[in-house]
Design a protein around this motif. Structure first.
Motif, PDB file in Angstrom:
ATOM      1  N   LEU A   1       0.793  -1.263  -0.049  1.00 20.74           N
ATOM      2  CA  LEU A   1      -0.115   0.020  -0.126  1.00 20.74           C
ATOM      3  C   LEU A   1       0.874   1.235   0.032  1.00 20.74           C
ATOM      4  O   LEU A   1       2.141   1.321   0.405  1.00 20.74           O
ATOM      5  CB  LEU A   1      -0.786  -0.045   1.277  1.00 20.74           C
ATOM      6  CG  LEU A   1      -2.090  -1.093   1.431  1.00 20.74           C
ATOM      7  CD1 LEU A   1      -2.733  -1.019   2.805  1.00 20.74           C
ATOM      8  CD2 LEU A   1      -3.075  -0.746   0.085  1.00 20.74           C
ATOM      9  N   PRO A   2       0.391   2.388  -0.494  1.00 28.18           N
ATOM     10  CA  PRO A   2       0.895   3.677  -0.453  1.00 28.18           C
ATOM     11  C   PRO A   2       1.467   3.911   1.220  1.00 28.18           C
ATOM     12  O   PRO A   2       0.877   3.605   1.962  1.00 28.18           O
ATOM     13  CB  PRO A   2       0.144   4.703  -0.995  1.00 28.18           C
ATOM     14  CG  PRO A   2      -1.019   3.998  -1.650  1.00 28.18           C
ATOM     15  CD  PRO A   2      -0.850   2.588  -1.025  1.00 28.18           C
ATOM     16  N   VAL A   3       2.596   4.555   1.180  1.00 27.86           N
ATOM     17  CA  VAL A   3       2.997   5.144   2.327  1.00 27.86           C
ATOM     18  C   VAL A   3       1.821   6.150   3.011  1.00 27.86           C
ATOM     19  O   VAL A   3       1.503   6.797   2.531  1.00 27.86           O
ATOM     20  CB  VAL A   3       4.342   5.889   2.465  1.00 27.86           C
ATOM     21  CG1 VAL A   3       4.755   6.391   3.655  1.00 27.86           C
ATOM     22  CG2 VAL A   3       5.410   4.761   1.955  1.00 27.86           C
ATOM     23  N   GLY A   4       1.533   5.932   4.309  1.00 27.19           N
ATOM     24  CA  GLY A   4       0.349   6.711   5.032  1.00 27.19           C
ATOM     25  C   GLY A   4      -0.584   6.114   5.099  1.00 27.19           C
ATOM     26  O   GLY A   4      -1.609   6.202   6.101  1.00 27.19           O
ATOM     27  N   LEU A   5      -0.947   4.827   4.415  1.00 22.55           N
ATOM     28  CA  LEU A   5      -1.928   3.694   4.400  1.00 22.55           C
ATOM     29  C   LEU A   5      -1.226   2.565   4.814  1.00 22.55           C
ATOM     30  O   LEU A   5      -1.798   1.386   5.248  1.00 22.55           O
ATOM     31  CB  LEU A   5      -2.567   3.747   2.968  1.00 22.55           C
ATOM     32  CG  LEU A   5      -3.246   4.839   2.659  1.00 22.55           C
ATOM     33  CD1 LEU A   5      -4.042   4.639   1.340  1.00 22.55           C
ATOM     34  CD2 LEU A   5      -4.453   5.541   3.610  1.00 22.55           C
ATOM     35  N   LEU A   6       0.037   2.490   4.973  1.00 21.12           N
ATOM     36  CA  LEU A   6       0.836   1.122   4.898  1.00 21.12           C
ATOM     37  C   LEU A   6       0.819   0.806   6.421  1.00 21.12           C
ATOM     38  O   LEU A   6       1.374   1.406   7.129  1.00 21.12           O
ATOM     39  CB  LEU A   6       2.281   1.504   4.220  1.00 21.12           C
ATOM     40  CG  LEU A   6       3.214   0.311   4.371  1.00 21.12           C
ATOM     41  CD1 LEU A   6       2.709  -0.972   3.576  1.00 21.12           C
ATOM     42  CD2 LEU A   6       4.595   0.623   4.069  1.00 21.12           C
ATOM     43  N   ASP A   7       0.769  -0.539   6.615  1.00 23.20           N
ATOM     44  CA  ASP A   7       1.163  -1.017   7.769  1.00 23.20           C
ATOM     45  C   ASP A   7       2.623  -1.537   7.744  1.00 23.20           C
ATOM     46  O   ASP A   7       2.922  -2.179   6.904  1.00 23.20           O
ATOM     47  CB  ASP A   7       0.317  -2.498   8.021  1.00 23.20           C
ATOM     48  CG  ASP A   7       0.657  -3.245   9.264  1.00 23.20           C
ATOM     49  OD1 ASP A   7       1.496  -2.850  10.109  1.00 23.20           O
ATOM     50  OD2 ASP A   7      -0.046  -4.289   9.633  1.00 23.20           O
ATOM     51  N   PRO A   8       3.464  -0.887   8.601  1.00 19.63           N
ATOM     52  CA  PRO A   8       4.800  -1.020   8.600  1.00 19.63           C
ATOM     53  C   PRO A   8       5.266  -2.587   8.551  1.00 19.63           C
ATOM     54  O   PRO A   8       6.413  -3.015   8.135  1.00 19.63           O
ATOM     55  CB  PRO A   8       5.284  -0.388   9.727  1.00 19.63           C
ATOM     56  CG  PRO A   8       4.195   0.529  10.283  1.00 19.63           C
ATOM     57  CD  PRO A   8       3.014  -0.083   9.867  1.00 19.63           C
ATOM     58  N   THR A   9       4.467  -3.524   9.026  1.00 20.56           N
ATOM     59  CA  THR A   9       4.839  -4.963   8.943  1.00 20.56           C
ATOM     60  C   THR A   9       4.481  -5.558   7.584  1.00 20.56           C
ATOM     61  O   THR A   9       4.597  -6.639   7.344  1.00 20.56           O
ATOM     62  CB  THR A   9       4.233  -5.833  10.310  1.00 20.56           C
ATOM     63  OG1 THR A   9       2.704  -5.456   9.830  1.00 20.56           O
ATOM     64  CG2 THR A   9       4.497  -5.057  11.543  1.00 20.56           C
ATOM     65  N   ALA A  10       3.966  -4.846   6.553  1.00 20.89           N
ATOM     66  CA  ALA A  10       3.457  -5.326   5.393  1.00 20.89           C
ATOM     67  C   ALA A  10       4.271  -5.069   4.165  1.00 20.89           C
ATOM     68  O   ALA A  10       3.564  -4.954   3.132  1.00 20.89           O
ATOM     69  CB  ALA A  10       1.941  -5.165   5.136  1.00 20.89           C
ATOM     70  N   VAL A  11       5.431  -4.563   4.181  1.00 15.68           N
ATOM     71  CA  VAL A  11       6.170  -4.086   3.240  1.00 15.68           C
ATOM     72  C   VAL A  11       6.802  -5.463   2.393  1.00 15.68           C
ATOM     73  O   VAL A  11       7.266  -6.295   3.210  1.00 15.68           O
ATOM     74  CB  VAL A  11       7.348  -3.231   3.619  1.00 15.68           C
ATOM     75  CG1 VAL A  11       8.188  -2.866   2.572  1.00 15.68           C
ATOM     76  CG2 VAL A  11       6.954  -2.054   4.538  1.00 15.68           C
ATOM     77  N   HIS A  12       6.467  -5.402   1.025  1.00 16.34           N
ATOM     78  CA  HIS A  12       6.780  -6.689   0.388  1.00 16.34           C
ATOM     79  C   HIS A  12       7.932  -6.123  -0.500  1.00 16.34           C
ATOM     80  O   HIS A  12       7.642  -5.119  -1.423  1.00 16.34           O
ATOM     81  CB  HIS A  12       5.550  -6.941  -0.557  1.00 16.34           C
ATOM     82  CG  HIS A  12       6.144  -8.370  -1.351  1.00 16.34           C
ATOM     83  ND1 HIS A  12       6.336  -9.475  -0.759  1.00 16.34           N
ATOM     84  CD2 HIS A  12       6.353  -8.310  -2.560  1.00 16.34           C
ATOM     85  CE1 HIS A  12       6.567 -10.396  -1.699  1.00 16.34           C
ATOM     86  NE2 HIS A  12       6.440  -9.684  -2.817  1.00 16.34           N
ATOM     87  N   GLN A  13       9.254  -6.834  -0.790  1.00 18.08           N
ATOM     88  CA  GLN A  13       9.792  -6.420  -1.571  1.00 18.08           C
ATOM     89  C   GLN A  13      10.614  -7.586  -2.645  1.00 18.08           C
ATOM     90  O   GLN A  13      10.161  -8.704  -2.392  1.00 18.08           O
ATOM     91  CB  GLN A  13      11.368  -6.338  -0.846  1.00 18.08           C
ATOM     92  CG  GLN A  13      12.649  -6.042  -1.355  1.00 18.08           C
ATOM     93  CD  GLN A  13      13.778  -5.768  -0.718  1.00 18.08           C
ATOM     94  OE1 GLN A  13      13.977  -4.751   0.208  1.00 18.08           O
ATOM     95  NE2 GLN A  13      14.972  -6.531  -0.676  1.00 18.08           N
ATOM     96  N   ASP A  14      10.630  -6.999  -3.875  1.00 16.34           N
ATOM     97  CA  ASP A  14      11.052  -8.050  -4.926  1.00 16.34           C
ATOM     98  C   ASP A  14      12.551  -7.924  -5.386  1.00 16.34           C
ATOM     99  O   ASP A  14      12.967  -6.941  -5.221  1.00 16.34           O
ATOM    100  CB  ASP A  14      10.148  -8.001  -6.226  1.00 16.34           C
ATOM    101  CG  ASP A  14       8.723  -8.657  -5.987  1.00 16.34           C
ATOM    102  OD1 ASP A  14       8.422  -9.635  -5.069  1.00 16.34           O
ATOM    103  OD2 ASP A  14       7.819  -8.172  -6.534  1.00 16.34           O
ATOM    104  N   GLU A  15      13.041  -8.969  -5.899  1.00 12.76           N
ATOM    105  CA  GLU A  15      14.248  -8.831  -6.487  1.00 12.76           C
ATOM    106  C   GLU A  15      14.444  -9.447  -8.018  1.00 12.76           C
ATOM    107  O   GLU A  15      13.621 -10.308  -8.263  1.00 12.76           O
ATOM    108  CB  GLU A  15      15.175  -9.722  -5.693  1.00 12.76           C
ATOM    109  CG  GLU A  15      15.379  -9.208  -4.244  1.00 12.76           C
ATOM    110  CD  GLU A  15      16.332 -10.012  -3.449  1.00 12.76           C
ATOM    111  OE1 GLU A  15      17.201 -10.712  -4.191  1.00 12.76           O
ATOM    112  OE2 GLU A  15      16.522 -10.044  -2.116  1.00 12.76           O
ATOM    113  N   LEU A  16      15.236  -8.860  -8.734  1.00 13.89           N
ATOM    114  CA  LEU A  16      15.568  -9.679 -10.195  1.00 13.89           C
ATOM    115  C   LEU A  16      16.867  -9.000 -10.456  1.00 13.89           C
ATOM    116  O   LEU A  16      17.559  -8.310  -9.879  1.00 13.89           O
ATOM    117  CB  LEU A  16      14.458  -8.984 -11.026  1.00 13.89           C
ATOM    118  CG  LEU A  16      14.768  -7.871 -11.560  1.00 13.89           C
ATOM    119  CD1 LEU A  16      14.069  -7.619 -13.056  1.00 13.89           C
ATOM    120  CD2 LEU A  16      14.183  -6.785 -10.939  1.00 13.89           C
TER     121      LEU A  16
END
Length: 577
Positions: free
Chosen positions: A481-496
């Motif tokens: 979610l956008p920052v400001g609506l984001l639950d700090p524990t729900a950040v998802h990161q991808d790699e390639l």
């Protein structure tokens, strides 16, 4: 007596009786009747009691005198000339004239004058019937005045509406003043100008407009010439010192003063436009006078009252509207300065060819929170970020400055994109910020084998990648979610991993989103433009995308960041959209 003789005698008696009846009727009628001899002076030879009652004269005072005795200082000479022309031509004439009684009181005289002919058809006399039409004429004049007032009021409101609409369409200060001059001056004057002055009273801007299209070139030459004729005019300075309670009236232009105090070229241009009289109307703002509207007439008679009233209305309403444009421009310049100040001053990153641009919206009342950032971390590492704070105002721009600074500080510590976004979300929650921002951030590590990318996407438009073989793909969304609506524990990161020779495009939604196309169509257009972009530098690709996707007057702010890793290519698949 024969029958024929009896008929002739009866006819004669009838004629005599008819003449007697006519004479008695003319004498007794309350209508004013006068008979004049058909000579150059037209002397009165007979008048009835009605004429004497109407004019106040006696028979002794008018018999033998011309009817000009009824004329006075305000009798219409053109109407008299028309009357004389009809009589010379032997026609019945009718006019309504302002005449004067014996005691000099005026009255409106509605007259009909008929030629009187003898047996041979020659005009020997003129008979005039005079009627006091003062009540009717005054009623007609009152109605005409009411109609003129209604029309002038309607015209004034229409002009004010046109000027207000034009000012609403031009939020750039000087353009708004030009539009006002071009619309307001031609209906009110032969020519004129709008002059603007800054807060110190120094001359700032001039627009000269003429109602005569054939003199438009002269107006432009005067506008483009040296402006000392405006700056040094004492009458203009006096008008600028006026208060809203002062009423400035039209004045005759002192042509001798103009000739003595302007250059010959200026004097020639001013004279060519026409110098008669002028009306200077200050443009009052909230706390000062922005400048003035000058209306110039070629004649010396000044301006009608309704023109003066309209000009005064314009001065007050236009001044406020122009001040609004000035305030909008000031706020926008402040926000744009803030945005540009927070953007990277240099985009030189070892091993990466980077080019970026920020294009502000054409809506000058709107400023946003779009930004991009390129942060070199050393050892072939760099962080690429593009973000957009929700809103189109100064608070959005200020929030962008805070958020981008916090991001850069965390990124400099070497944390992963997910850790940086998690820390930012926690901080905003802890501080009680209610701002919302979409952010996409890529941490890129370059090696001989290729480029390893770790990225997060918090509700932002997905980046695009063009591989060395020309394949264009969209990076998968990171479901955050956008920052400001984001639950700090729900950040998802991808790699390639990307091969050397790849190119990455980050952007804000102003690049792809427009009123005339959907977001999906905008994404497709970006992908196609990226396929068609030259296989050259990042700057060449950036310029190609701007030309292909951005209108001349963009509806929203646009941030565009292009990063390219030059070198030999290698095949590598990227997730399809």
């Amino acid at each position: 007596m024969s029958d024929l003789a009896r008929e002739a005698t009866a006819r004669l008696l009838d004629e005599q009786t008819g003449l007697e009846l006519a004479a008695r009727a003319v004498t007794a009628t309350p209508l004013s009747i006068v008979i004049t001899a058909a000579t150059d002076d037209e002397p009165i030879v007979w008048a009835n009691e009605g004429f004497f009652e109407l004019t106040g004269y006696t028979a002794e005072e008018v018999l033998g005198r011309s009817c000009r005795v009824l004329q006075g200082p305000n009798t219409d000479q053109k109407a008299l000339a028309r009357l004389a022309a009809d009589l010379r031509a032997g026609r019945t004439a009718a006019e309504t004239l302002l005449n004067y009684r014996r005691d000099s009181t005026p009255f409106w005289n509605r007259m009909v004058i008929t030629p009187v002919r003898d047996a041979e058809g020659r005009i020997t006399h003129h008979m005039g019937i005079h009627t006091d039409a003062t009540v009717q004429v005054m009623t007609e004049q009152a109605r005409a005045a009411e109609l003129e007032l209604e029309q002038s009021t309607s015209g004034r409101l229409k002009l004010l509406t046109q000027v207000t609409d034009a000012l609403a369409e031009h939020l750039e200060y000087h353009e708004a003043a030009d539009a006002m001059a071009d619309i307001a001056i031609p209906p009110l004057a032969d020519w004129g100008f709008v002059a603007l002055f800054d807060q110190r009273g120094a001359f700032e801007h001039l627009r000269v407009t003429t109602a005569d299209p054939e003199k438009a070139d002269i107006a432009r030459r005067l506008e483009d010439a040296d402006h000392t004729w405006v700056e040094m005019s004492e009458e203009i300075r006096e008008a600028l010192r006026a208060t809203p309670d002062d009423v400035l009236m039209p004045k005759v232009i002192d042509t001798a003063y103009v000739a003595e105090n302007t250059s010959p070229d200026h004097a020639d241009l001013l004279t060519s436009l026409g110098l008669g009289s002028w009306l200077l109307v200050p443009l009052f703002a909230r706390d000062r006078t922005l400048g003035l509207l000058a209306l110039v007439s070629e004649n010396l008679d000044g301006f009608p009252v309704h023109t003066v009233v309209t000009a005064i209305y314009l001065g007050r309403r236009v001044g406020l509207a122009l001040d609004n444009a000035r305030l909008y421009l000031s706020e926008r310049c402040s926000a744009l300065t803030l945005q540009h100040r927070l953007l990277p001053r240099a985009l030189d990153v070892p091993g990466i060819d980077v080019s970026a641009t920020y294009l502000p919206s054409a809506q000058q009342a709107e400023v946003g929170g779009d930004w991009y950032d390129v942060l070199p971390l050393g050892d072939g590492e760099a962080v690429l970020t593009v973000g957009d704070v929700a809103g189109h105002d100064m608070p959005a721009a200020a929030a962008m400055g805070q958020i981008s600074s916090l991001l850069r500080a965390r990124q400099w510590g070497g944390e992963s994109p997910a850790q940086v976004l998690d820390a930012l979300a926690s901080l905003m929650t802890g501080l009680g910020w209610d701002d919302v921002a979409s952010i996409v951030s890529l941490r890129c590590r370059t090696s001989e084998a290729g480029i390893h990318v770790e990225y997060v996407n918090a509700g932002h438009s997905p980046p695009f990648v063009r591989l060395p073989d020309g394949t264009v793909n969209r990076l998968p969304l990171a479901h955050t979610l956008p920052v400001g609506l984001l639950d700090p524990t729900a950040v998802h990161q991808d790699e390639l991993d990307l091969p050397v020779g790849s190119l990455v495009v980050l952007y804000t939604d102003g690049l792809v989103e427009r009123r005339d196309r959907t977001l999906g169509d905008g994404m497709a257009a970006l992908a196609q433009a990226l396929r068609e972009a030259p296989a050259g530098t990042a700057e060449q690709v950036r310029d190609h995308l701007v030309r292909a996707l951005v209108d001349e007057h963009p509806e929203d702010d646009v941030c565009l960041l292009v990063a390219r890793w030059p070198g030999p290519s290698a095949d590598l698949s990227v997730d399809q959209p």
